[in-house]
Design an enzyme around this catalytic site. Structure first.
Site, mmCIF file in Angstrom:
data_model
loop_
_atom_site.group_PDB
_atom_site.id
_atom_site.type_symbol
_atom_site.label_atom_id
_atom_site.label_comp_id
_atom_site.label_asym_id
_atom_site.label_seq_id
_atom_site.Cartn_x
_atom_site.Cartn_y
_atom_site.Cartn_z
ATOM 1 N N CYS A 1 24.814 -59.680 42.920
ATOM 2 C CA CYS A 1 26.079 -59.505 42.187
ATOM 3 C C CYS A 1 26.864 -58.336 42.773
ATOM 4 O O CYS A 1 27.393 -58.429 43.873
ATOM 5 C CB CYS A 1 25.785 -59.318 40.697
ATOM 6 N N HIS B 1 22.045 -63.750 38.975
ATOM 7 C CA HIS B 1 21.086 -62.667 38.721
ATOM 8 C C HIS B 1 19.666 -63.200 38.594
ATOM 9 O O HIS B 1 19.260 -63.565 37.490
ATOM 10 C CB HIS B 1 21.448 -61.960 37.411
ATOM 11 N N GLU C 1 17.009 -61.520 38.485
ATOM 12 C CA GLU C 1 16.202 -60.630 37.623
ATOM 13 C C GLU C 1 16.414 -60.950 36.150
ATOM 14 O O GLU C 1 15.644 -60.505 35.303
ATOM 15 C CB GLU C 1 16.517 -59.160 37.935
#
Ligand SMILES: Nc1ncnc2c1ncn2[C@@H]1O[C@H](COP(=O)(O)OP(=O)(O)O)[C@@H](O)[C@H]1O
Ligand SMILES: [Mg+2]
Lengths: 81, 268, 774, 81
Positions: free
Chosen positions: B98, B231, B233
């Protein structure tokens, strides 16, 4: 002291979603004859020192921070204050 | 190299704000992640060379004023970009998620067309076509590409990931668009593309920002620098996935992180 | 009357002792103290007794401390009587910047909700942004890591005609976009997920927008830091942003009614700086973990003046402060300006000599300013220096001993029962679609998606739930705050100005009921509330009457349920040109999820599953969106049966714990029809339902009544028997089945009331304010 | 067709985090003599019709959409194109 004005805008052909959104809002507000809106940023930077090298410095600022040449063009003006 | 020897630098400055979940992801996989403030590098308190991987997390570095990622990138240009170039030349991994992707583009390490480090950006992540920040889950398809560490996911596989950004529209300048895009396709640099649930390359909202060629993630020619807007994560554990209460057991983000770690284990 | 004390500095003595009565008010006005006549008299008496005149710094400090905003002089009485007295064993600490409540054995959650109405009305973007910033600091200064934001925002209707706007008032569209962008830009930049809220439209908010922002954090119990210092010789360290002229008189400004066209003091407006706040959070939390901070408080209303005064008062010490040490944005600020400036992004830490260096290093790494500006002393006095000059020397007890008023109030008993009857229609397709498009029912995705609700990766149940790309509204969001535990926190916010303006007592009860419903819907046990009381001018006895009734309703409900109000705030004077907002209490509700793996969402899951409605539906159409839409009136608002509420929610939680419930949605605005629609939209599944059994009332009332304490749930055939057995002591109604044919049909007996497709419902529901879906 | 240029900036005394962040970045890039940075927006709006009423229309656009007089000041220029 000099004031450097840098206007950063999108290059021709790069879509400007903010401009489009504002055009749409203006049309909705009955400003029907608004045909096109573009939005640019105007940076006004006060620099200590004289104006001789300032233009070059401003170019460097654009290069290093203010501009991505893939999408942006810019214009620099220097003004004594 | 053993997993627990792998040192990963999670870079941060004011405004990076996804470092914790990224840190946790690496920790759970048994590696040694470490927060590294850019000030610590520029003040010589820590050295890039001590790490096998640099992870630039998401967030709003420097407030994303000017342009997303521009301030973070400029801070690195001034101080550590030479070290970073060497790091990349050594074949170590650099990942940007990002905001981190935006930083790598602004720094000129991605897409890295015909060069390992371009002095000026070759591409841009411009404001979303919707002119809004968008937080939503989307689908990406894994394309055939040269990132060794994405091998955990089969080519053509569709995975769900969350995005959350205002500036993610990957574009080239008009004059280079065709040439660069072809170059990236030829060199297997396009890693992830936005698709609809059936795998079609669709428009908004499936392509949430209006990216050229539905590009969601890319790597450099060598495949060791990787940037993506979604993302991973935030899709690491089953309970982050919006399908968990519909009994889906998917952990797409974990596959991506695990791939990176496996690769380092093998390579170093 | 006013005289300079020292040639060199801008400090004045105000000769209040010798002032005539008519001059007292003039001086209060001139210095923008916002103190009334009695208060000025009290001041004069005090200084006469002291045998000297006050400085301007002293008067300004008192003006701040005695403002409505800081000392709750109109509402304290009501709060004490109804709100703050509810005890519960999970509460660890209240009465400080934010409440501390037990989460598990070692951890506490810390939260608060606060209004930022006046600043947002003047400058929507900056006002809303600084509202978020302020509430984050409240949580942070308890030593907690902020993990979630909530925003409840109220506007005039976006289609309000421009020509009818009062002069100088911005259109709701402008305000709406400003507020949402302000919350978005601040919250997203600091990286705290915004997971719940309210977006509400009603023309009574045209001139007075409401912005209530909430924040929740998590902390180790052993890391909790008090908002006080009780030790002598500790350093007062000011950290974060610089001090400027911005925000001066913010609190007195928030204690006044608006007049349109009035020139607003620009200084009361700030934009906020998330990029100071974000590293500030890191630095403070690191220092907390290393136990370097002894006491901490954020600088909000009243600035240094409030923060130093309150920290010392609470600890029974005093302080000496050197104002010239405060880092300034503008060099030429006067001492009184420095002392009461409300510049954003600042915190005050009390730190021992021993820990000072280590603290300074942490802040330096993050490029943050940290400055020792004073020290605590034994005497309970605040002594301020500006260089070598003493500019204030006052007793802490006097400064903070603001007046408490018991303002006159009249309680408006809801006019006699009055109910218009809407002529029935042959079917309700048209009404139903109109309701789906109603701004108070329609999808809030336009707002929600602009907020990062997943940053930090802990948002287990998101505010929008269901199939990717087809998401629907959830009832509450669930966070998983600890990495090594499946325990979760659920958050929701509720309010219903339409109900509270018809009947403040029952309206208040209803919003408690809704908060409980929302939390329980996701399998969270309601644990505590924060309340924000937004009202008009308290000097109007009718407004005070509403405040009493709302407080009484909130109190009766919570006492019975044993769910305490642990924090909150009161915002009065939400009035312009005599036009007041409706009484608008908002709640932030926190629930504990024992195991996030058992979280339940509102989207339908599977074809052929059975749909039940829990509890009865009554003809209680007052304040309903249906009546509002049709422009009819009723004063019969939904009541709450507390015993039934208590019993139902506990039974539901038990059923969820046994995994008997596959989806659950509470019934609120728009009634059963809207709940069913939202569940269908998110699961992309149709249904066939018959509402004949659910109550003995007209068809349209069955569809659209907003009676309290009801849920729609989905059970599988396999679990139906166990489910029914579990609910044997409550009324439940089997109304139909989920269908995978995309059709949405509701009958009453043989009458087909609604015949739609799920796709069409989604299209109407997502029309507002822009087309979201494809 | 006329082009209206509207520059919207913050009033004196309103602290703008964007300007501050850019100043800090420029200083860190060794532009040490940069003393102050402000950022404004420049809207360029193409309007069909003649220029007589355009100025008033532009003011109305500011009032309704682009400007909050509490914190902003603006400047309008009209140009025939
Ligand atoms: N301003 C806002 N910020 C964040 N979330 C919001 C906001 N407004 C609404 N929401 C979310 O949208 C969903 C639907 O809101 P609402 O219709 O008020 O809920 P309910 O169905 O419980 O009445 C909830 O998840 C709520 O938290
Ligand atoms: Mg609900």
């Amino acid at each position: 002291m000099v004031k450097v004005k840098i206007i950063v805008s999108y290059k021709e052909g790069v879509e400007d979603p903010e401009g489009l959104a504002i055009k749409k809002s203006l049309n909705l507000l009955n400003f029907n004859n608004v045909k096109n809106v573009t939005v640019s940023k105007l940076y006004e930077i006060n620099i200590e020192g004289d104006s001789s090298s300032v233009k070059k410095e401003a170019e460097e600022m654009c290069d290093k921070l203010l501009v991505n040449p893939v999408i942006h063009k810019y214009k620099i003006e220097v003004e004594k204050i | 190299m053993k997993k627990d020897e792998i040192r990963i630098a999670i870079l941060r400055i004011e405004g990076t704000n996804c470092e914790e979940e990224s840190y946790n992801a690496f920790k759970i996989l048994g590696t040694k992640p470490e927060y590294v403030h850019v000030n610590e590098l520029s003040r010589g308190l820590k050295k890039l060379n001590d790490y096998q991987m640099i992870f630039i997390p998401g967030g709003f570095s420097g407030g994303d004023y000017v342009r997303a990622g521009a301030i973070f990138a400029s801070r690195m240009k001034g101080t550590i970009s030479m070290d970073l170039k060497k790091f990349i030349d050594d074949g170590k991994l650099v990942i940007g998620v990002c905001n981190g992707f935006q930083v790598l583009i602004e720094l000129g390490f991605l897409p890295g067309i015909n060069t390992d480090w371009s002095e000026k950006p070759q591409a841009a992540l411009a404001p979303n076509i919707s002119n809004r920040f968008e937080c939503r889950w989307i689908y990406v398809k894994k394309e055939k590409n040269s990132c060794e560490f994405l091998k955990n996911i089969d080519d053509g596989k569709i995975i769900a990931l969350p995005i959350a950004h205002a500036e993610g529209r990957f574009i080239f300048s008009k004059e280079n668009e065709k040439k660069y895009l072809e170059h990236m396709i030829d060199n297997n640099q396009i890693a992830l593309r936005y698709v609809d649930p059936n795998g079609n390359y669709e428009e908004y909202p499936w392509n949430p920002n209006g990216s050229l060629y539905n590009i969601a993630g890319i790597c450099n020619e060598n495949g060791n620098v990787f940037g993506l807007m979604p993302h991973p994560e935030r899709a690491f554990s089953r309970y982050q996935h919006p399908g968990f209460y519909r009994n889906l057991y998917e952990e797409p983000g974990k596959k991506i992180f695990k791939g990176m770690v496996d690769y380092i284990v093998k390579k170093f | 009357m006013i005289e300079k004390i020292d040639e060199r500095y801008n400090v004045y003595r105000i000769k209040i002792r010798s002032m005539e009565e008519q001059d007292l008010l003039r001086i209060s006005d001139q210095l923008s103290l916002a103190l009334n006549f009695e208060e000025m008299l009290r001041l004069r008496a005090y200084f006469r007794n002291l045998g000297r005149d006050p400085t301007d710094v002293e008067l300004q400090a008192i003006g701040q401390a005695w403002s409505e905003h800081c000392c709750y002089k109109s509402s304290k009485f009501v709060l004490r009587k109804y709100i703050t007295g509810i005890r519960a064993k999970q509460v660890i600490l209240t009465g400080e910047d934010a409440a501390v409540v037990e989460f598990d054995k070692d951890h506490a959650y810390v939260f608060k909700m606060e209004s930022h109405n006046h600043p947002s009305a003047v400058e929507p973007y900056g006002g809303a942004a600084t509202g978020v910033g302020g509430i984050i600091r409240d949580v942070l200064c308890m030593g907690a890591k902020p993990i979630g934001l909530v925003d409840s925002i109220f506007f005039g209707n976006l289609n309000y005609p421009y020509d009818s706007l009062p002069k100088g008032v911005k259109h709701p569209n402008y305000i709406f976009n400003g507020v949402v962008s302000g919350i978005r830009d601040y919250g997203n930049r600091v990286g705290i997920p915004n997971v719940a809220g309210i977006t509400y439209f009603d023309d009574r908010f045209i001139t007075n927008v409401l912005v209530n922002a909430g924040c929740i954090g998590i902390a180790k119990k052993s890391n909790i830091i008090r908002s006080m210092v009780d030790r002598v010789g500790y350093n007062l360290v000011l950290v974060g942003g610089k001090t400027g002229r911005d925000g001066i008189h913010g609190v007195t400004f928030a204690s006044k009614v608006f007049k349109t066209g009035e020139n607003v003091e620009k200084t009361a407006v700030q934009l906020g700086n998330p990029i100071i706040k974000e590293p500030l959070i890191h630095a403070v939390l690191e220092a907390v973990d290393k136990k370097l901070i002894y006491g901490m408080k954020d600088l909000g209303g009243g600035g240094l003046s409030s923060v130093v005064g309150e920290m010392c008062l609470a600890g029974g010490v005093g302080a000496e402060v050197h104002l010239e040490k405060v880092p300034l944005k503008e060099k030429d600020m006067s001492p009184w300006e420095i002392w009461i400036s409300e510049s954003q992004e600042r915190m005050m830490l009390a730190v021992s000599d021993e820990n000072l260096n280590q603290l300074m290093e942490i802040f330096s790494l993050w490029d943050l300013e940290a400055t020792v500006i004073g020290r605590t002393i034994k005497d309970e006095k605040l002594i301020l220096y500006f260089h070598d000059l003493v500019v204030m020397d006052l007793d802490t007890h006097f400064i903070t001993s603001g007046p408490v008023y018991c303002r006159p109030y009249v309680i408006k008993y809801p006019a006699q029962i009055k109910e218009d009857m809407i002529p029935p229609e042959p079917n309700y397709n048209r009404v139903f679609l109109n309701l789906l498009e109603n701004p108070n029912i329609a999808s809030k995705a336009y707002v929600i998606r602009q907020y990062d609700h997943e940053v930090k990766g802990n948002t287990v149940l998101k505010p929008l739930v269901g199939i990717i790309g087809k998401e629907t509204h959830g009832d509450a969001s669930v966070l998983k705050p600890l990495i090594d535990s499946y325990r979760g926190i659920a958050l929701t916010s509720t309010s219903n100005p339409k109900l509270t303006s018809i009947d403040p007592y029952w309206g208040a009860m209803s919003i408690v009921d809704e908060a409980v419903r929302n939390l329980v819907s996701v399998n969270a046990s309601p644990n505590s509330f924060a309340d924000n009381l937004n009202f008009g001018n308290p000097e109007n006895p009718k407004v005070m009457g509403d405040l009493y009734e709302v407080a009484r309703g909130l109190s009766d409900a919570a006492k019975y349920l044993k769910i305490p109000y642990v924090s909150g705030n009161v915002s009065l004077y939400n009035e312009t040109n005599g036009e007041s907002i409706p009484p608008t209490p908002t709640l932030m509700g926190v629930g504990i999820v024992k195991d996030i793996r058992k979280t339940v969402s509102s989207d339908f899951k599977d074809h052929n599953d059975i749909i039940y409605v829990i509890n009865e539906t009554y003809q209680e159409m007052g304040g309903s969106i249906y009546y509002d839409l049709m422009n009819y009136r009723s004063t019969i608002v939904p009541k709450v049966d507390l015993e039934k509420l208590n019993k139902s929610y506990k039974t539901l939680l038990k059923a969820m714990d046994k995994r008997l419930i596959k989806s659950c949605h509470d019934i609120s605005e728009g009634g059963i029809a809207i709940s069913l629609a939202e569940m269908s939209i998110g699961g992309d599944l149709g249904l066939e339902v018959n509402v004949s059994e659910i109550g003995n009332i007209r068809s349209d009332f069955k569809l659209f009544s907003e009676s309290n304490t009801r849920w729609v749930i989905e059970v599988s055939e396999k679990n139906e028997r166990d489910f029914v057995k579990m609910f044997s002591n409550l009324n439940i109604y089997k109304i139909g089945k989920i269908k995978d044919n995309g059709e949405f049909k509701i009958y009453d007996g043989k009458r087909l009331l609604i015949n739609q497709t799920v796709n069409n419902l989604r299209r109407h529901w997502t029309m507002f304010p822009v087309e979201e879906s494809k």
